[in-house]
Design a protein around this motif. Structure first.
Motif, PDB file in Angstrom:
ATOM      1  N   ALA A  41      12.145  24.914 -29.474  1.00 35.42           N
ATOM      2  CA  ALA A  41      11.078  23.955 -29.211  1.00 35.42           C
ATOM      3  C   ALA A  41      11.645  22.543 -29.090  1.00 35.42           C
ATOM      4  N   LEU A  42      12.602  22.232 -29.970  1.00 35.46           N
ATOM      5  CA  LEU A  42      13.227  20.905 -29.944  1.00 35.46           C
ATOM      6  C   LEU A  42      13.964  20.701 -28.624  1.00 35.46           C
ATOM      7  N   ALA A  43      14.705  21.720 -28.202  1.00 34.23           N
ATOM      8  CA  ALA A  43      15.427  21.638 -26.927  1.00 34.23           C
ATOM      9  C   ALA A  43      14.436  21.439 -25.785  1.00 34.23           C
ATOM     10  N   ALA A  44      13.323  22.169 -25.818  1.00 37.30           N
ATOM     11  CA  ALA A  44      12.313  22.069 -24.758  1.00 37.30           C
ATOM     12  C   ALA A  44      11.732  20.656 -24.714  1.00 37.30           C
ATOM     13  N   VAL A  45      11.490  20.083 -25.888  1.00 39.29           N
ATOM     14  CA  VAL A  45      10.939  18.722 -25.956  1.00 39.29           C
ATOM     15  C   VAL A  45      11.925  17.722 -25.344  1.00 39.29           C
ATOM     16  N   ILE A  46      13.209  17.913 -25.654  1.00 37.73           N
ATOM     17  CA  ILE A  46      14.236  17.001 -25.120  1.00 37.73           C
ATOM     18  C   ILE A  46      14.315  17.125 -23.598  1.00 37.73           C
ATOM     19  N   VAL A  47      14.293  18.364 -23.102  1.00 33.78           N
ATOM     20  CA  VAL A  47      14.343  18.575 -21.650  1.00 33.78           C
ATOM     21  C   VAL A  47      13.117  17.949 -20.988  1.00 33.78           C
ATOM     22  N   GLU A  48      11.964  18.126 -21.616  1.00 29.38           N
ATOM     23  CA  GLU A  48      10.737  17.577 -21.043  1.00 29.38           C
ATOM     24  C   GLU A  48      10.783  16.050 -21.022  1.00 29.38           C
TER      25      GLU A  48
END
Lengths: 171, 427
Positions: A41-48
Motif C-alpha cells: 500500500a505504501l509503495a502504491a501511495v508513493i507511485v500515485e
C-alpha cells in the motif's frame, strides 16, 4: 541507552501474548495479523504521488489504492502500531540502540547489502504466496488454512536449505 | 454475542483503523519482548541454536487456534465469517520458498523488521527498504508475477476440509505436534546452542518456571478435546442455488411487485401478504408501509419464514430488497418478491402522488382512485396546477406508524408540514 538491556521474555509467554493479540484480531475484525500488504500500500501511495495515471493503470498498484486502500489500508495502521509497540517495549526493556545486527564473521557493508537483498526476496515472496510470516504462517496457521501451512513449511524449508551456505553471515 | 464485531457492523471503517493500530501495538510489543527485533537472534533458529522463532510462533498459533475454536463452539464467534486466504498451491510453494530464502539472507521478516527498525537496528532499515523496493519491482513487472501467483488455485480450504476429518481433531493434533516440536526445540538448544538449562531456567527457578509451558499446552489440549464435543464449528448456512432458474425469473420480472400492486393487495385484502421492512429499526420506526414487520437485513438469515409463505421485501430503494430476495430464494422460499422502487417509490406513487388538478375526463376515474388510495394510506396527493407546476400543499406526516396495521381512512392532520425528503439508498 545506558545500562545493559533487560533479558527477553520467555518465548512461550511471548507466544501466548502474541496468540491473544491474534485472537483479538479474529474476534474484533474477522481477520488476522499481517505486514507485507502495508508495504504494498505504501509503495502504491508513493507511485500515485509521483504519477497518478501510472498507478491507476497498473493492476498491482491500483489494487492498493482507492477507498479503503492507500493510507486507509487496515494493515498500514496495524504496522504503524507494530512500530510504536516495538519501540515502547524496547525502551522499557532498555533494548533500543543503533546497531547493525550481524554474525561475528561478516562486515557491516556486506550485512547491509544482504539485509536489503533479504527484504527484496521476502517482498516478492510475500506477493506470490499471498502473505508473509504474519499473514500466512501465523494467521492462516491458526485458521488451519491449507495454503498457509504449505507456505509456512516452505518458509522454513527454504531458510533451512540455504542456512549452510549463509553460515558466515550468522555464525 | 455477535463476533467478529466489525463484520456485524458494531464499529465502522474509521474505528477499524484504530483497532488496527491497537492490535499492532500488541503485536509489536510481544515481538519485541520475544527478541524478534534482533536479526541475529531470529537467524539462530536456522542453526538450531535458539529456537525462539518456532516456540513463539507455534505458541501463538495454538493459543489463537484453540481460543477461536472454543469461541466458535460456544457460539460467540462465527468462524465462517473469518477471512480465509484462498489456497493457491504453487504460489504458496514458490512464494514460501522465496520468503524462506529472504528470511535466511535478511535475518528478518516484514513484521519483525518493523520492530527491529523501531529499536534502532540499521540492518533492519535496509531490510525494510528492500521490502519496499520489491513492491515497486512486483508492481512494474506484475505480468511476470501474475501467472505464478494464480497457479494451483484450490479456493478457500482448511486442513480439516481437505483431510475430511473433524475440525477439533486437527486442532488437537496441531497442539500435540507443537508440544512435540517444543520438546525437540529444548533438546536442540542444549545440544547445538550450548544452552545450560540448569544455569538458564526458562522463567527463573521453581516449579512454576519449569512447568508454565507444559501447563499451557496441557490446558490447550484439554480445551481442544472439550471443543470436539461441539462438532463442526463452521455453522454458516450453506446453500446451493440454481443460477439459471433465478436468472430467468429475474429476466421475466417475476421477482418483484410494483407499489401499485402491493397497495391494491393491501386494500382489497384478498391475499395474505407478509411485508418485511429490511431497513434499520430507526428508519422503520420513523414510518413504514402499514402492516410491515421489521427484519433488518443482517437478521434475515435467522428469520422464520415458511417456504410457501407470500413475502414482500422492501428497503428504502430497491437494491437491498432485491439482494434479500436472492437470499430467501437461495433458502428455498419460492413465494417471495421485492418491492420495485422500495419506500421511495411508495412515497412517490402511493402516499404523495402528483395528480392533475383538472384531469381530462377519460382519466378522472383513475385520478380519483389514486387520490383515494393516498388518503387511505394516510398520504396526500400533490395537486398539479393547470400550468403543470406542482402546487405546494402542506404534507401531513403521513408515514404510517409501524404499529398501525390498519391504515387510517383519512389523512391525519398535523401542525408541522413535513418536507418530503427524497432519500435515495446508497447501497
Amino acid at each position: 541507552m545506558q545500562g545493559s538491556p533487560r533479558p527477553y521474555a520467555n518465548p512461550y509467554l511471548a507466544g501466548f501474548g502474541l496468540g491473544l493479540v491474534l485472537l483479538a484480531a479474529f474476534v474484533l475484525m474477522g481477520r488476522g495479523l499481517g505486514a507485507s500488504a502495508a508495504f504494498s500500500a505504501l509503495a502504491a501511495v508513493i507511485v500515485e504521488w509521483i504519477s497518478p495515471g501510472h498507478a491507476a493503470a497498473n493492476p498491482f498498484f491500483s489494487r492498493y489504492l482507492g477507498p479503503g486502500g492507500g493510507l486507509e489500508e487496515w494493515l498500514v495502521w496495524e504496522v504503524a502500531g507494530v512500530f510504536v509497540g516495538g519501540l515502547v517495549s524496547g525502551l522499557l526493556g532498555n533494548r533500543v540502540r543503533p546497531a547493525v545486527e550481524r554474525g561475528p564473521r561478516v562486515g557491516v557493508p556486506v550485512r547491509l547489502v544482504l539485509a536489503f537483498l533479504g527484504g527484496l526476496f521476502m517482498g516478492v515472496g510475500a506477493k506470490i504466496a499471498g502473505g508473509c510470516t504474519s499473514g500466512q504462517a501465523l494467521t492462516g496457521g491458526a485458521l488451519l488454512n491449507v495454503g498457509s501451512w504449505v507456505t509456512m513449511i516452505c518458509i522454513f524449508g527454504g531458510a533451512y536449505a540455504l542456512a549452510w551456505l549463509l553460515r558466515k553471515e550468522w555464525t | 454475542m455477535n463476533a467478529p464485531f466489525y463484520k456485524f457492523d458494531v464499529f465502522g471503517d474509521t474505528a477499524a483503523l484504530g483497532v488496527a493500530f491497537a492490535i499492532g501495538l500488541g503485536m509489536g510489543w510481544f515481538l519485541e519482548r520475544a527478541g524478534f527485533g534482533s536479526a541475529t537472534k531470529l537467524a539462530k533458529q536456522f542453526y538450531f541454536r535458539d529456537l525462539a522463532v518456532l516456540k513463539v510462533m507455534f505458541t501463538a498459533i495454538v493459543t489463537a487456534m484453540v481460543g477461536l475454536f472454543l469461541a466458535a463452539q460456544l457460539g460467540w464467534v462465527d468462524l465462517s465469517l473469518m477471512y480465509l486466504q484462498p489456497t493457491v498451491l504453487w504460489a504458496n510453494v514458490v512464494g514460501g520458498l522465496l520468503l524462506g530464502v529472504g528470511f535466511i539472507i535478511g535475518g528478518l521478516c516484514p513484521g519483525t523488521s518493523v520492530v527491529s527498525v523501531a529499536t534502532g537496528r540499521i540492518d533492519a532499515f535496509l531490510f525494510v527498504m528492500g521490502v519496499l523496493a520489491s513492491q515497486f519491482l512486483v508492481g512494474e513487472a506484475w505480468p511476470l508475477f501474475a501467472g505464478i501467483s494464480e497457479a494451483g488455485e484450490m479456493g478457500q480450504i482448511t486442513l480439516p476440509g481437505l483431510l475430511g476429518v473433524p475440525y477439533g481433531l486437527v486442532v488437537l493434533a496441531v497442539v500435540l505436534m507443537a508440544a512435540g516440536a517444543f520438546v525437540a526445540a529444548e533438546w536442540a538448544e542444549v545440544r547445538f546452542g550450548g544452552v545450560d538449562r540448569a544455569a538458564q531456567p526458562l522463567l527463573g527457578a521453581g516449579w512454576r518456571a519449569r512447568n508454565a509451558p507444559r501447563v499451557l499446552l496441557a490446558s490447550l489440549a484439554g480445551l481442544a478435546l472439550l471443543g470436539m464435543a461441539g462438532g463442526d464449528p463452521y455453522r454458516g448456512p450453506r446453500v446451493v442455488i440454481d443460477e439459471r432458474e433465478l436468472a430467468l425469473l429475474i429476466q421475466k420480472e417475476a421477482d418483484h411487485v410494483t407499489v401499485d400492486d402491493l397497495a391494491t393487495w393491501i386494500v382489497e385484502g384478498r391475499m395474505e401478504v407478509r411485508l418485511i421492512d429490511l431497513r434499520h429499526p430507526a428508519a422503520y420506526a420513523a414510518g413504514t408501509i402499514p402492516g410491515a414487520e421489521n427484519v433488518p437485513l443482517a437478521d434475515l438469515p435467522a428469520a422464520e419464514i415458511e417456504p410457501g409463505e407470500r413475502v414482500v421485501l422492501f428497503s428504502q430503494g430497491q437494491t437491498h430488497a432485491a439482494q434479500a430476495w436472492m437470499l430467501l430464494r437461495a433458502r428455498g422460499m419460492r413465494n417471495t418478491y421485492s418491492l420495485l422502487g422500495g419506500m421511495d417509490e411508495w412515497n412517490d406513487r402511493i402516499l404523495f402522488p402528483e395528480l392533475p388538478a383538472e384531469p381530462p375526463p377519460d382519466q378522472a376515474a383513475e385520478v380519483e382512485r389514486r387520490r383515494a388510495l393516498a388518503l387511505r394510506f394516510g398520504g396526500s396527493p400533490r395537486v398539479e396546477a393547470a400550468a403543470g407546476a406542482p402546487v405546494a400543499v402542506p404534507l401531513p406526516a403521513a408515514m404510517s406508524p409501524p404499529a398501525g396495521v390498519a391504515p387510517p381512512a383519512a389523512p391525519i392532520p398535523t401542525a408541522a408540514p413535513v418536507k418530503k425528503k427524497k432519500k435515495r439508498e446508497g447501497c
